[in-house]
Design an enzyme around this catalytic site. Structure first.
Site, short mmCIF file in Angstrom:
data_model
loop_
_atom_site.label_atom_id
_atom_site.label_comp_id
_atom_site.label_asym_id
_atom_site.label_seq_id
_atom_site.Cartn_x
_atom_site.Cartn_y
_atom_site.Cartn_z
N TYR A 59 -15.63 40.03 -23.51
CA TYR A 59 -14.54 39.24 -25.02
C TYR A 59 -13.20 39.87 -25.94
O TYR A 59 -14.48 40.31 -26.69
CB TYR A 59 -14.88 38.19 -25.17
CG TYR A 59 -15.72 36.73 -24.38
CD1 TYR A 59 -15.46 36.91 -22.98
CD2 TYR A 59 -16.46 36.39 -24.47
CE1 TYR A 59 -17.36 36.58 -21.91
CE2 TYR A 59 -17.68 35.73 -23.97
CZ TYR A 59 -17.10 35.48 -22.14
OH TYR A 59 -18.05 35.30 -21.34
N ASN A 158 -24.14 36.41 -12.98
CA ASN A 158 -23.62 36.29 -11.71
C ASN A 158 -23.74 37.60 -10.91
O ASN A 158 -23.86 37.95 -9.78
CB ASN A 158 -22.47 37.47 -12.41
CG ASN A 158 -20.91 36.64 -13.31
OD1 ASN A 158 -20.93 35.66 -12.21
ND2 ASN A 158 -21.36 37.06 -14.01
N PHE A 206 -17.85 28.05 -16.66
CA PHE A 206 -16.89 26.80 -15.90
C PHE A 206 -17.47 25.53 -15.93
O PHE A 206 -17.26 25.07 -14.88
CB PHE A 206 -16.10 27.32 -15.19
CG PHE A 206 -15.44 28.88 -15.47
CD1 PHE A 206 -14.72 29.06 -16.77
CD2 PHE A 206 -15.07 29.95 -14.11
CE1 PHE A 206 -14.39 30.27 -16.29
CE2 PHE A 206 -14.97 31.23 -14.34
CZ PHE A 206 -13.77 31.33 -15.61
#
Length: 312
Positions: A59, A158, A206
């Site tokens: 980020y 992930n 999300f």
């Protein structure tokens, strides 16, 4: 109001609603970010008792960790913050690859500690799997760092179910972060049963599906071509219209609760097995306070089932 919850097998307690900080210094994700506004977001989170701060090396890159660390130090009580960060991205010229090798992870943790300006990280994730490193070896390196006191708990992000099983071969994984929301529920078939059985916290990212689950969009809403929503399958044609209809059905439940649609959605996640914490993002102080309102929503068993049916 829900009490604090524990992350996986660790002893780390967090407010069930945390803060995703990719809009805090994440200049490679959002254009024209105001860094002082980003710092205000983190300040407000800590002031409101939202202690779970989720950042990552990529980020910015680097800048989100730096800004988050600045605010935590300014706050003055390191123990009030639970800092989660992630590593795996390696720049090779203009290319970015994933690296889970023990040496790379050790260096990544040390560099994150410097950027955050702290002597320990509460939760460190392997951000993405690479294709080469055995996952138990990668997690083994993090276990050594945990034993050294540099990190307090171990996460992966992930990972597929097989990768998670390999990573958790010795039972060291406390948390997995993966995409999950009412429109993308694949995790229910594989990951969530495993995390429930193995005392691993599942943190969805999300959770509001790029705003689609907030109830603020309609068929006339348009997005800039550079906006990720302009290309997302969730926002295309008949699929988009169908998704809007589903979200619209949540409004009656929200009305009964004297709440807004996103509060109901976030409250629903916290009713799911092994989802102990959520990390919705925020771009301003008002959004931080608003996200916390989901803790005031109590869904009945029938309402949980109704929402499940709407999006099933």
């Amino acid at each position: 109001m829900r009490k604090r919850t524990t992350l996986g097998k660790s002893s780390i307690e967090v407010n069930p609603v945390g803060l995703g900080t990719n809009a805090v210094g994440g200049h490679n994700i959002y254009p024209n970010l105001d860094e002082e506004a980003g710092k205000d977001v983190v300040r407000t989170a800590l002031e409101q008792g939202m202690n779970f701060l989720d950042t990552a090396y990529i980020y910015g890159p680097e800048r989100s960790e730096e800004l988050t660390g600045q605010v935590v130090r300014e706050h003055g009580r390191r123990e009030d913050a639970v800092i989660a960060t992630k590593g795996a991205h390696q720049f090779k010229g203009q290319d970015v690859v994933f690296n889970n090798s023990p040496d790379f992870l050790r260096k990544s943790v040390d560099q994150s500690l410097q950027r955050l300006g702290t002597d320990y990280i509460d939760l460190y994730y392997i951000h993405f799997p690479d294709k080469e490193t055995p996952k138990d070896e990668a997690v083994g390196a993090l276990k050594e760092l945990k034993d050294e006191g540099k990190i307090r708990s171990i996460g992966v992000s992930n990972f597929t179910l097989d990768q998670l099983k390999e990573a958790n071969k010795d039972g060291y994984v406390d948390v997995i972060q993966s995409e999950y929301n009412l429109f993308k529920r694949e995790a229910e078939q594989l990951l969530l049963p495993y995390t429930s059985e193995n005392d691993i916290t599942f943190v969805p990212y999300f959770p509001l599906a790029s705003g689609l689950l907030t109830g603020k969009y309609d068929e006339n809403t348009s997005f800039d071509p550079d906006d990720i929503r302009a290309k997302s399958p969730l926002f295309q044609g008949e699929t988009y219209r169908s998704n809007l209809e589903k979200v619209d059905k949540l409004k009656s439940i929200a009305l009964k609760k004297e709440a807004q649609v996103p509060h109901v959605v976030l409250a629903w996640y916290l009713e799911q097995a092994s989802i102990d914490a959520i990390i919705p993002g925020a771009k301003n102080k008002e959004q931080v306070r608003d996200n916390l309102k989901c803790l005031e929503v109590e869904l009945s068993a029938d309402e949980v089932k109704e929402i499940d049916y709407i999006f099933g």
